[in-house]
Motif scaffolding. Sequence first.
Motif, PDB file in Angstrom:
ATOM      1  N   LEU A  92       0.630  -1.160   0.148  1.00 56.41           N
ATOM      2  CA  LEU A  92       0.167  -0.113  -0.061  1.00 56.41           C
ATOM      3  C   LEU A  92       0.877   1.235  -0.140  1.00 56.41           C
ATOM      4  O   LEU A  92       0.663   2.266  -0.811  1.00 56.41           O
ATOM      5  CB  LEU A  92      -1.023   0.089   0.995  1.00 56.41           C
ATOM      6  CG  LEU A  92      -1.748  -1.292   1.380  1.00 56.41           C
ATOM      7  CD1 LEU A  92      -2.654  -1.035   2.796  1.00 56.41           C
ATOM      8  CD2 LEU A  92      -3.079  -1.278   0.169  1.00 56.41           C
ATOM      9  N   GLU A  93       1.930   1.065   0.770  1.00 55.25           N
ATOM     10  CA  GLU A  93       2.980   2.345   0.826  1.00 55.25           C
ATOM     11  C   GLU A  93       3.510   2.639  -0.474  1.00 55.25           C
ATOM     12  O   GLU A  93       3.767   3.640  -0.858  1.00 55.25           O
ATOM     13  CB  GLU A  93       3.866   2.026   1.855  1.00 55.25           C
ATOM     14  CG  GLU A  93       4.756   3.075   2.096  1.00 55.25           C
ATOM     15  CD  GLU A  93       5.763   2.696   3.325  1.00 55.25           C
ATOM     16  OE1 GLU A  93       6.216   3.528   3.919  1.00 55.25           O
ATOM     17  OE2 GLU A  93       6.343   1.540   3.180  1.00 55.25           O
ATOM     18  N   ARG A  94       4.011   1.607  -1.336  1.00 57.15           N
ATOM     19  CA  ARG A  94       4.606   1.611  -2.300  1.00 57.15           C
ATOM     20  C   ARG A  94       3.770   2.323  -3.371  1.00 57.15           C
ATOM     21  O   ARG A  94       3.978   3.252  -4.176  1.00 57.15           O
ATOM     22  CB  ARG A  94       4.962   0.264  -2.791  1.00 57.15           C
ATOM     23  CG  ARG A  94       5.536   0.340  -4.193  1.00 57.15           C
ATOM     24  CD  ARG A  94       5.770  -0.953  -5.018  1.00 57.15           C
ATOM     25  NE  ARG A  94       6.153  -0.651  -6.313  1.00 57.15           N
ATOM     26  CZ  ARG A  94       7.444  -0.688  -6.921  1.00 57.15           C
ATOM     27  NH1 ARG A  94       8.147  -1.239  -5.981  1.00 57.15           N
ATOM     28  NH2 ARG A  94       7.497  -0.605  -8.141  1.00 57.15           N
ATOM     29  N   ARG A  95       2.209   1.817  -3.316  1.00 58.26           N
ATOM     30  CA  ARG A  95       1.365   2.342  -4.338  1.00 58.26           C
ATOM     31  C   ARG A  95       1.304   3.850  -4.129  1.00 58.26           C
ATOM     32  O   ARG A  95       1.201   4.683  -5.030  1.00 58.26           O
ATOM     33  CB  ARG A  95      -0.057   1.420  -4.029  1.00 58.26           C
ATOM     34  CG  ARG A  95      -0.909   1.920  -5.069  1.00 58.26           C
ATOM     35  CD  ARG A  95      -0.697   1.278  -6.212  1.00 58.26           C
ATOM     36  NE  ARG A  95      -1.860   1.336  -7.137  1.00 58.26           N
ATOM     37  CZ  ARG A  95      -1.713   1.104  -8.556  1.00 58.26           C
ATOM     38  NH1 ARG A  95      -0.707   0.385  -8.974  1.00 58.26           N
ATOM     39  NH2 ARG A  95      -2.739   0.936  -9.187  1.00 58.26           N
ATOM     40  N   VAL A  96       1.170   4.169  -2.871  1.00 61.20           N
ATOM     41  CA  VAL A  96       0.853   5.809  -2.567  1.00 61.20           C
ATOM     42  C   VAL A  96       2.147   6.574  -2.932  1.00 61.20           C
ATOM     43  O   VAL A  96       2.198   7.544  -3.490  1.00 61.20           O
ATOM     44  CB  VAL A  96       0.340   5.805  -1.138  1.00 61.20           C
ATOM     45  CG1 VAL A  96       0.416   7.352  -0.842  1.00 61.20           C
ATOM     46  CG2 VAL A  96      -1.069   5.284  -1.077  1.00 61.20           C
ATOM     47  N   LEU A  97       3.392   6.206  -2.191  1.00 59.22           N
ATOM     48  CA  LEU A  97       4.314   6.879  -2.350  1.00 59.22           C
ATOM     49  C   LEU A  97       5.219   6.882  -3.648  1.00 59.22           C
ATOM     50  O   LEU A  97       6.021   7.782  -3.974  1.00 59.22           O
ATOM     51  CB  LEU A  97       5.271   6.692  -0.980  1.00 59.22           C
ATOM     52  CG  LEU A  97       4.704   6.991   0.189  1.00 59.22           C
ATOM     53  CD1 LEU A  97       5.505   6.594   1.339  1.00 59.22           C
ATOM     54  CD2 LEU A  97       4.367   8.359   0.398  1.00 59.22           C
ATOM     55  N   SER A  98       4.980   5.888  -4.315  1.00 58.23           N
ATOM     56  CA  SER A  98       5.974   5.691  -5.428  1.00 58.23           C
ATOM     57  C   SER A  98       5.043   5.496  -6.684  1.00 58.23           C
ATOM     58  O   SER A  98       5.406   6.412  -7.718  1.00 58.23           O
ATOM     59  CB  SER A  98       6.946   4.262  -5.340  1.00 58.23           C
ATOM     60  OG  SER A  98       7.575   4.258  -6.630  1.00 58.23           O
ATOM     61  N   ASP A  99       4.457   4.524  -6.725  1.00 58.60           N
ATOM     62  CA  ASP A  99       3.531   4.431  -8.302  1.00 58.60           C
ATOM     63  C   ASP A  99       2.801   5.316  -8.612  1.00 58.60           C
ATOM     64  O   ASP A  99       2.528   6.085  -9.696  1.00 58.60           O
ATOM     65  CB  ASP A  99       2.742   3.051  -8.194  1.00 58.60           C
ATOM     66  CG  ASP A  99       3.375   1.846  -7.841  1.00 58.60           C
ATOM     67  OD1 ASP A  99       4.986   2.009  -7.998  1.00 58.60           O
ATOM     68  OD2 ASP A  99       3.185   0.787  -7.721  1.00 58.60           O
ATOM     69  N   LEU A 100       1.787   5.910  -7.387  1.00 57.05           N
ATOM     70  CA  LEU A 100       1.005   6.987  -7.807  1.00 57.05           C
ATOM     71  C   LEU A 100       1.634   8.513  -8.125  1.00 57.05           C
ATOM     72  O   LEU A 100       1.063   9.371  -8.893  1.00 57.05           O
ATOM     73  CB  LEU A 100      -0.081   7.334  -6.695  1.00 57.05           C
ATOM     74  CG  LEU A 100      -0.939   6.281  -6.540  1.00 57.05           C
ATOM     75  CD1 LEU A 100      -2.185   6.526  -5.065  1.00 57.05           C
ATOM     76  CD2 LEU A 100      -1.668   5.711  -7.695  1.00 57.05           C
ATOM     77  N   GLN A 101       3.123   8.317  -7.709  1.00 59.16           N
ATOM     78  CA  GLN A 101       3.756   9.587  -8.060  1.00 59.16           C
ATOM     79  C   GLN A 101       4.083   9.864  -9.467  1.00 59.16           C
ATOM     80  O   GLN A 101       4.284  10.758 -10.211  1.00 59.16           O
ATOM     81  CB  GLN A 101       4.958   9.853  -7.283  1.00 59.16           C
ATOM     82  CG  GLN A 101       4.520   9.976  -5.543  1.00 59.16           C
ATOM     83  CD  GLN A 101       3.672  11.185  -5.408  1.00 59.16           C
ATOM     84  OE1 GLN A 101       4.024  12.130  -5.728  1.00 59.16           O
ATOM     85  NE2 GLN A 101       2.795  10.611  -4.427  1.00 59.16           N
ATOM     86  N   ARG A 102       4.325   8.395 -10.263  1.00 62.54           N
ATOM     87  CA  ARG A 102       4.860   8.196 -11.423  1.00 62.54           C
ATOM     88  C   ARG A 102       3.512   8.509 -12.227  1.00 62.54           C
ATOM     89  O   ARG A 102       3.690   8.748 -13.421  1.00 62.54           O
ATOM     90  CB  ARG A 102       5.612   6.938 -11.473  1.00 62.54           C
ATOM     91  CG  ARG A 102       6.961   6.876 -11.077  1.00 62.54           C
ATOM     92  CD  ARG A 102       7.536   5.793 -11.559  1.00 62.54           C
ATOM     93  NE  ARG A 102       7.255   4.617 -11.044  1.00 62.54           N
ATOM     94  CZ  ARG A 102       7.603   3.825 -10.202  1.00 62.54           C
ATOM     95  NH1 ARG A 102       8.609   4.229  -9.453  1.00 62.54           N
ATOM     96  NH2 ARG A 102       6.956   2.567  -9.728  1.00 62.54           N
ATOM     97  N   ASP A 103       2.448   8.018 -11.924  1.00 65.07           N
ATOM     98  CA  ASP A 103       1.465   8.078 -12.706  1.00 65.07           C
ATOM     99  C   ASP A 103       0.202   8.658 -11.854  1.00 65.07           C
ATOM    100  O   ASP A 103      -0.794   8.122 -11.273  1.00 65.07           O
ATOM    101  CB  ASP A 103       0.734   6.768 -13.123  1.00 65.07           C
ATOM    102  CG  ASP A 103      -0.329   6.737 -14.172  1.00 65.07           C
ATOM    103  OD1 ASP A 103      -0.822   7.757 -14.575  1.00 65.07           O
ATOM    104  OD2 ASP A 103      -0.809   5.653 -14.524  1.00 65.07           O
ATOM    105  N   PRO A 104      -0.037   9.975 -11.607  1.00 66.29           N
ATOM    106  CA  PRO A 104      -0.998  10.655 -10.945  1.00 66.29           C
ATOM    107  C   PRO A 104      -2.341  10.544 -11.536  1.00 66.29           C
ATOM    108  O   PRO A 104      -3.385  10.748 -10.658  1.00 66.29           O
ATOM    109  CB  PRO A 104      -0.657  11.907 -10.929  1.00 66.29           C
ATOM    110  CG  PRO A 104       0.940  11.991 -11.612  1.00 66.29           C
ATOM    111  CD  PRO A 104       0.900  10.801 -12.158  1.00 66.29           C
ATOM    112  N   SER A 105      -2.610  10.115 -12.420  1.00 60.63           N
ATOM    113  CA  SER A 105      -3.866   9.840 -13.111  1.00 60.63           C
ATOM    114  C   SER A 105      -4.654   8.813 -12.389  1.00 60.63           C
ATOM    115  O   SER A 105      -5.946   8.572 -12.283  1.00 60.63           O
ATOM    116  CB  SER A 105      -3.928   9.308 -14.452  1.00 60.63           C
ATOM    117  OG  SER A 105      -3.221   8.115 -14.670  1.00 60.63           O
ATOM    118  N   MET A 106      -3.756   7.674 -11.826  1.00 57.49           N
ATOM    119  CA  MET A 106      -4.460   6.781 -11.163  1.00 57.49           C
ATOM    120  C   MET A 106      -4.941   7.059  -9.577  1.00 57.49           C
ATOM    121  O   MET A 106      -5.717   6.289  -8.986  1.00 57.49           O
ATOM    122  CB  MET A 106      -3.421   5.565 -10.970  1.00 57.49           C
ATOM    123  CG  MET A 106      -3.243   4.912 -12.243  1.00 57.49           C
ATOM    124  SD  MET A 106      -1.770   3.827 -12.326  1.00 57.49           S
ATOM    125  CE  MET A 106      -1.563   3.036 -10.824  1.00 57.49           C
ATOM    126  N   ALA A 107      -4.415   8.133  -9.283  1.00 57.26           N
ATOM    127  CA  ALA A 107      -4.784   8.618  -7.844  1.00 57.26           C
ATOM    128  C   ALA A 107      -6.348   8.665  -7.288  1.00 57.26           C
ATOM    129  O   ALA A 107      -6.714   8.182  -6.345  1.00 57.26           O
ATOM    130  CB  ALA A 107      -4.065   9.939  -7.533  1.00 57.26           C
TER     131      ALA A 107
END
Length: 130
Positions: A92-107
């Motif tokens: 969950l942490e990875r998704r919020v702090l890393s992945d969503l930063q690279r693809d903000p459209s998923m946020a």
Amino acid sequence: MTIAGYNIVGGLLYVGTHLAAPSDYMVDPALINPALPIDLRRPDWDGRGLDYWPSYSDIPPQSRAAYLAWLADGRRFPQAPIGYVFLYSYGLERRVLSDLQRDPSMAASDLPIIHQEVRRLLAVYGGHKA
């Protein structure tokens, strides 16, 4: 998805054979690698095989079996070793702090789901005694 015979619903997991970690780890600690051995005969319900900072690729096969069973049961067993909760939370942490930063459209779609899951985990495990 089904891993080692466990039907795991709810998503919010990383499954595969390789996922580079955004930090100093070689492999992301949250990655569930289905190619790694799992000891279904002796699940580690006490969490004895967990380090302070568990990583799925480093925990023993008995711990993997218990972790997958905990995931398949809906991540709701209050007596589960807190290390399994942490291991799941790393994803969950990875998704919020890393992945969503690279693809903000998923946020917009992912953040409310993750927020709800974190609140649910806190309700179940927030008073956990080590």
